[in-house]
Design an enzyme around this catalytic site. Structure first.
Site, short mmCIF file in Angstrom:
data_model
loop_
_atom_site.label_atom_id
_atom_site.label_comp_id
_atom_site.label_asym_id
_atom_site.label_seq_id
_atom_site.Cartn_x
_atom_site.Cartn_y
_atom_site.Cartn_z
N ASP A 1 31.79 -13.38 0.01
CA ASP A 1 31.12 -12.38 -0.81
C ASP A 1 31.74 -11.01 -0.52
O ASP A 1 31.54 -10.46 0.58
CB ASP A 1 29.61 -12.37 -0.51
N ASP B 1 29.29 -8.06 0.42
CA ASP B 1 28.70 -8.22 1.75
C ASP B 1 29.72 -7.99 2.86
O ASP B 1 29.41 -7.40 3.89
CB ASP B 1 28.09 -9.63 1.88
N THR C 1 20.83 -18.00 -12.57
CA THR C 1 21.55 -18.28 -13.82
C THR C 1 23.04 -17.93 -13.72
O THR C 1 23.83 -18.37 -14.56
CB THR C 1 20.97 -17.42 -14.96
N ARG D 1 25.18 -10.56 -10.13
CA ARG D 1 25.01 -11.90 -10.70
C ARG D 1 23.63 -12.40 -10.34
O ARG D 1 23.26 -12.44 -9.17
CB ARG D 1 26.03 -12.88 -10.10
C1 PRP Z 1 30.53 -10.00 -7.18
C2 PRP Z 1 31.88 -9.40 -7.46
C3 PRP Z 1 31.93 -9.39 -8.96
C4 PRP Z 1 31.15 -10.62 -9.33
C5 PRP Z 1 32.10 -11.69 -9.73
O1 PRP Z 1 29.53 -9.06 -7.33
O2 PRP Z 1 32.06 -8.14 -6.90
O3 PRP Z 1 31.37 -8.24 -9.54
O4 PRP Z 1 30.43 -11.03 -8.15
O5 PRP Z 1 31.39 -12.80 -10.18
P1 PRP Z 1 31.45 -13.30 -11.70
O6 PRP Z 1 32.88 -13.25 -12.10
O7 PRP Z 1 30.90 -14.69 -11.62
O8 PRP Z 1 30.58 -12.37 -12.51
P2 PRP Z 1 28.01 -9.38 -6.91
O9 PRP Z 1 27.25 -9.90 -8.08
O10 PRP Z 1 28.00 -10.22 -5.68
O11 PRP Z 1 27.44 -7.95 -6.62
P3 PRP Z 1 27.86 -6.92 -5.46
O12 PRP Z 1 29.29 -6.52 -5.70
O13 PRP Z 1 26.90 -5.81 -5.66
O14 PRP Z 1 27.68 -7.61 -4.14
N1 URA Z 2 31.52 -12.80 -5.88
C1 URA Z 2 32.10 -12.69 -4.67
O1 URA Z 2 31.97 -11.67 -3.99
N2 URA Z 2 32.81 -13.75 -4.22
C2 URA Z 2 32.96 -14.86 -4.94
O2 URA Z 2 33.65 -15.79 -4.46
C3 URA Z 2 32.35 -14.96 -6.19
C4 URA Z 2 31.63 -13.90 -6.65
#
Ligand code: PRP
Ligand code: URA
Length: 212
Positions: free
Chosen positions: A203, A206, A111, A107
């Site tokens: 997160d 993380d 934005t 994400r």
């Molecule tokens: C997190 C999660 C989803 C997304 C959800 O990924 O694992 O893929 O956010 O958010 P959304 O429904 O608003 O799109 P992130 O972008 O943090 O990436 P990561 O898994 O690599 O940490």
């Molecule tokens: N991605 C995450 O990992 N946690 C949230 O709460 C939203 C997006």
């Protein structure tokens, strides 16, 4: 697979117990990874409830038994990176013959739009029942992008498996992909001003990998 669109909340006591421990801020990466894998395995049991079987006879040491074996379309599991990887091992323990696809997306912090950076799917994705896995369904942008991509590559029979969803994410997937059933362990209250799920679990990527 034919469970139709809609939300299926898997409220099995073991799923809810493990999800509560997963949410806990005191749970470190090792336990977090183990819990996520266990929850994914338990949920996969429900997600695959309607896969086709056919009758077979099997010789036991005593007599011939009438049994059933899985038949019909084969499975593909598509993990949304990174956090979907935390669920992959659990799902594959139940369906070890499934092929695996990866959809890399993050994400944009400003934005909140999904930014795609990698994708590799099984070539015969169109002939498979597909389970898309990502623990968090927040705005729904990442899941909707993954579903778009899989459909463009020929996928037709698709389910989405998440652990924690916000109502906003469910609404987004319903709007863009109304035929895709969504399986979750919990539907939480809302998103906060940073589009994190409240109460959520923080997160997921993380916490899995200790990157913050
Ligand atoms: C997190 C999660 C989803 C997304 C959800 O990924 O694992 O893929 O956010 O958010 P959304 O429904 O608003 O799109 P992130 O972008 O943090 O990436 P990561 O898994 O690599 O940490
Ligand atoms: N991605 C995450 O990992 N946690 C949230 O709460 C939203 C997006």
């Amino acid at each position: 697979m034919s469970q139709g669109g809609g939300v299926h909340v898997i409220d099995h006591p073991l799923v809810q117990h493990k999800l509560t421990k997963l949410r806990d801020i005191r749970t470190g990466p090792k336990d977090f990874r183990e819990l996520m894998e266990e929850i994914a395995m338990l949920m996969a049991y429900e997600v695959t409830r309607d896969i086709a079987t056919e009758p077979v006879e099997v010789q036991t040491p005593v007599a011939v038994a009438q049994g059933r074996v899985v038949s019909g379309k084969k499975l593909a599991v598509v993990a949304i990176l990174r956090a979907g990887l935390g669920m992959l091992g659990g799902v594959l323990r139940l369906v070890p013959a499934a092929k695996v696809g990866h959809f890399g997306v993050y994400r944009d912090p400003e934005t909140l739009n999904p930014v795609q950076y990698y994708c590799k799917l099984p070539q015969d994705i169109g002939e498979r029942d597909v389970i898309v896995i990502d623990p968090m369904l927040a705005t729904g942008g990442s899941a909707a992008a993954a579903l778009d991509y899989i459909k463009r590559r020929g996928g037709t029979s698709i389910k989405l498996l998440a652990l924690v969803a916000a109502p906003e994410g469910i609404a987004r997937v319903h709007k863009d992909h109304p035929e895709v059933p969504i399986f979750v362990a919990a539907v939480d209250e809302r998103l906060n001003e940073h589009a994190y799920i409240v109460p959520g679990l923080g997160d997921a990527g993380d916490r899995l990998y200790g990157t913050r």
